[in-house]
Each structure stands twice: as C-alpha cells, then as structure tokens.
Design an enzyme around this catalytic site. Structure first.
Site, PDB file in Angstrom:
ATOM      1  CE1 TYR A  35       1.087   0.625   4.416  1.00 16.60           C
ATOM      2  CE2 TYR A  35       0.428  -1.689   4.368  1.00 16.60           C
ATOM      3  CZ  TYR A  35       1.071  -0.633   4.997  1.00 16.60           C
ATOM      4  OH  TYR A  35       1.710  -0.841   6.203  1.00 16.60           O
ATOM      5  CG  ASP A  51      -1.445  -0.168  11.700  1.00 14.15           C
ATOM      6  OD1 ASP A  51      -0.387   0.354  12.089  1.00 14.15           O
ATOM      7  OD2 ASP A  51      -1.734  -1.356  11.937  1.00 14.15           O
ATOM      8  CG  LEU A  52       0.111   4.613   6.658  1.00 11.70           C
ATOM      9  CD1 LEU A  52       0.518   5.863   5.885  1.00 11.70           C
ATOM     10  CD2 LEU A  52      -0.590   3.612   5.744  1.00 11.70           C
ATOM     11  CD  GLU A  53       2.574  -1.815  11.572  1.00 10.89           C
ATOM     12  OE1 GLU A  53       3.445  -2.695  11.610  1.00 10.89           O
ATOM     13  OE2 GLU A  53       1.504  -1.889  12.208  1.00 10.89           O
ATOM     14  N   GLY A  54       4.994   0.954   6.614  1.00 16.66           N
ATOM     15  CA  GLY A  54       5.926   0.886   5.494  1.00 16.66           C
ATOM     16  C   GLY A  54       5.902   2.207   4.746  1.00 16.66           C
TER      17      GLY A  54
END
Length: 449
Positions: A259, A298-301
């Site tokens: 994403y 919930d962005l983890e990249g």
C-alpha cells in the site's frame, strides 16, 4: 444513503425472507424493534432485538437497515396480516425459556412453553402485526438482549481491532464474529483490519482482508459472488454494532500488505474510500449501504506522500458528517511514516492510538506518552495508550496486565498537560484481548480511573 448494485442484492435478500423466518444474519422489524437472527445458547437460532426505534422514527429493513426518520411509508401491496402473540421472559439469574409458536392467517397458537428459573420470572405479552402466512419459530433465551446503551459515553474509550485473528496465537481459538465482540459491551471503537492493498498506481483498487473470514478484492479482477454475499453479511453485523453506539472504523495498512498513497493520488484514493465505504456510491461497496464511521491509518511501510495522506483526511471530513480520522503509530517519536501528517494544520485527526509495544518505549520498558503529549498538546489531538491483548500478539514485548495499564493512565491524569489529551486505551486485537481476559479487566480499569 446511496444505493449501489450490491445493495440491490442485500435488499432482495432481506425482502425474500419472511419476517418471522429466522435465518442466520437475517433482519426483521417487529413493531419498532429492529431484530437480527443469530445463534444463541445451545447453538439455536433466535431473534435478538438490536435497537428499538424512538419517537419520530420507524424501523425498516428496506434498502436501509435501522431506524429511519419520519413515519413508515404506506404500501398498497396486499398482504395477509396476522397478529402474533409473543412471550418474553426476563429474569435476574439463570433462566431457560423454550417457546414454540405456530401462526396462520386466521389463528395463532402458542404451545409447549416451559420456563425453568432460579429466581422470579416476569412474563410480558406483546402483540405485533406481521405480514406472513405460516411460520414456525423456536429459540432459547438465557440472558437479556442488548439494549443499545450509550457505550460511546464512556469517559475513557476502549479501542480495538478485528479481522486478523491474533487470538489464535494466544490459545488456538479463532476470532469470533464482529457482532460477538460488540455484544460484549466492552469496546467503544472497533477497527476493521485491514485494507491491506491500496493506492500505488491504482488508487481505485483495494483488497480488504479478514483472515480466514475471507477477503474482498477488486485488484485482480471483480470480486466473486460468494465474496460479495459474504461481505454483505458482515455489513449487517457492522450496522448492528453501530446501533449499539459502537464506532466501526476501517483500518488502512498493517504489518503485511502492499500500500501507498504516492504524490498526486490523494484525491483519487479519497474518492475511492468515499464511494466504497462512506457516503458516496460506486461499483464496489463491500458492506453494501452501510456507512462506516471513519478510517484508521496503520502505516508500517514507506511509499506514502504524507501531504497526500492529509488530502485524503480533508476530503473525507469535508464529504462525510462526523467522520473519524485516527492513526496507530508505533511509539518511537516522531513516527517515520506519519509524523509530518500529524503536525500538519487542519489535518483532521480525531485521536491517535500510540502502539506502546514491540519497541524500546513499550509499556513494560520506558513508555514515552509525555513526549507525544508535548508534541500534540498545542494541536489538541487526543491520545490513546496502545497495548497488546496478550503476550503472543506482541512478539517484541509490551504485554502487561490491565492493572498496569490503569496505573500508567492514572499517572498521566496527575499531569494537567498530559491529562487533557488522554483519550483511552487501544488493544491489538479483539480476539487476543478477549481470550486472555484483558478485555474485561481493562474495561473495568478504564471505568474506575
């Protein structure tokens, strides 16, 4: 509300079910009471009252499921009206009531009614008119049905996630249905996790993954009929949760997925979200005509232009009344993927749930709520304390008992600057939080602060 092609399927499904035919997930209106058919004690199907419509509204399952404003529309369709007498038993302790009702166009008979109770049982007779010819309904009632109490009025909110089955790694038990966690009356906000594929070069495409409950995908072609029907059922559960006062939010991202919202794509992606999950209309609406309450980042990249993230927020807020915009950054400050967006003017943030786990700043190590509060104080953005629901759900550490969460939050309340920002607690996720016993303990702890 805007109807789309998938809504036609939902409306036809509801319309095809006679009001008193109890098929799992079906809806009916009994007078002013909105009821859903679900499995109860003994794995027996029965009707549960989800919401009672008040003055100036009427119950409907036609196109929209819930309480609509105004008076019920008159219909010229010819139906055979049958007055059905139902028996409702209420008790303060253990009660088992078995009722068999057979209704016809001319007579109503109630038979085989047996009640066993350890305390006083009050029996109330209620009459309602339904349009049906012949039905047989059986059910077992062992506890009061939900009353739609104002869960959202809790001073400190309890936020959790549903969809990724973290509880399976806690004790081997798979996650329950969304409605089961809503019926527990412990959570104020439930994030559906995750929209794990979105954006990039195709801002109109997405993949909504609910682990073993299935996925809705239009990235690799149109979703199949089974997935469409499955997600319409989830939409009914979302509506039932909302009727209880629980906010249901769509979480974007997660630890595994593909994403991004690249430069120049924010508005297009915002329109996709608006038309698919909120007040717009379009070819892909996984939950039918149900409108969610907000989004959670919930962005983890990497890969997302944070200016575009703000554009998405602003578009959704401008086009949807009472839209909630939240995020769940990891506790190291500033957050690598959303830090600039948090501090941007007019970014639309409702609250932020900081993950105090899997890091050096975990709650069992050196939590840094004060650092977040110092940065967010001037923006007046509320903060929630995020913790894992069990040890296995946070491999990097951070699991603590509810009493420790309570003690940390009480410490926050002693600081006037930090206290005004304290919103509540967040757990990952509903399944692990429930099977570990954390949910009941934390709800109690929050209410006693």
């Amino acid at each position: 509300m805007h109807l789309v092609s998938t809504l036609a399927l939902l409306a036809s499904t509801v319309a095809a079910l006679p009001q008193s035919t109890c098929s799992n997930g079906a809806w009916q209106c009994s007078g002013q009471a909105l009821q859903q058919c679900s499995y109860g004690a003994g794995n027996i199907l029965g009707w549960t009252t989800i919401q009672t419509c008040g003055t100036g509204t009427y119950c409907t399952t036609s196109g929209w499921i819930g309480c609509a404003s105004g008076q019920a529309p008159q219909t010229t369709a010819k139906t055979s009206a049958t007055t059905v007498t139902s028996i409702a038993a209420t008790t303060t302790k253990s009660t088992t009531t078995t009722t068999s009702t057979k209704a016809s166009t001319s007579t109503t008979k109630a038979a085989t009614s047996t009640t066993k109770t350890t305390t006083t049982t009050t029996t109330q007779v209620v009459q309602s008119t339904i349009s049906t010819t012949k039905t047989t309904t059986g059910g077992v009632t062992t506890s009061p049905v939900p009353t739609g109490s104002p869960i959202g009025n809790n001073k400190y909110k309890f936020i959790t996630y549903w969809g990724q089955n973290s509880g399976k790694f806690t004790n081997g038990q798979n996650q329950l249905h969304l409605i089961d966690y809503c019926n527990s009356k412990q959570f104020d906000v439930i994030n559906i996790a995750f929209l794990s594929i979105f954006g990039g070069a195709s801002p109109t495409k997405f993949h909504l993954d609910l682990d073993f409950f299935g996925a809705y995908d239009n990235v690799f072609g149109p979703p199949d009929a089974a997935s469409v029907a499955n997600f319409l059922q989830w939409g009914q559960e979302v509506a039932a949760c909302q009727a209880m006062g629980i906010k249901i939010i769509l979480s974007l991202g997660g630890g595994v997925g593909s994403y991004s919202v690249p430069t120049g794509t924010g508005t297009a992606f915002a329109k996709t979200l608006h038309n698919s999950f909120f007040g717009g209309s379009g070819p892909d609406r996984p939950f039918g005509n149900v409108v969610l309450d907000g989004i959670d980042w919930d962005l983890e990249g990497g890969g997302t232009d944070q200016k575009e993230l703000v554009i998405v927020n602003q578009y959704l807020k401008a086009n949807n009344k009472n839209m909630l915009i939240t995020a769940a950054p990891q506790c190291p400050y500033p957050d690598a993927f959303m830090g600039d967006a948090f501090l941007a003017p007019n970014a639309g943030w409702s609250f932020i749930s900081v993950q105090f786990y899997n890091n050096y700043c975990s709650l069992d190590k050196t939590p840094n709520f004060e650092e977040w509060a110092a940065a967010f104080g001037s923006l007046n953005i509320p903060l929630a304390v995020g913790v894992p629901g069990s040890k296995p759900s946070a491999p990097g550490g951070g699991y603590v008992p509810a009493s420790t969460v309570q003690a940390y939050m009480k410490k926050i309340t002693t600081n006037s600057t930090q206290s005004k920002l304290l919103y509540g607690a967040m757990t990952w996720d509903a399944s692990s939080t429930t099977v570990s016993g954390m949910s009941a303990g934390l709800r109690s702890a929050l209410d006693s602060i």
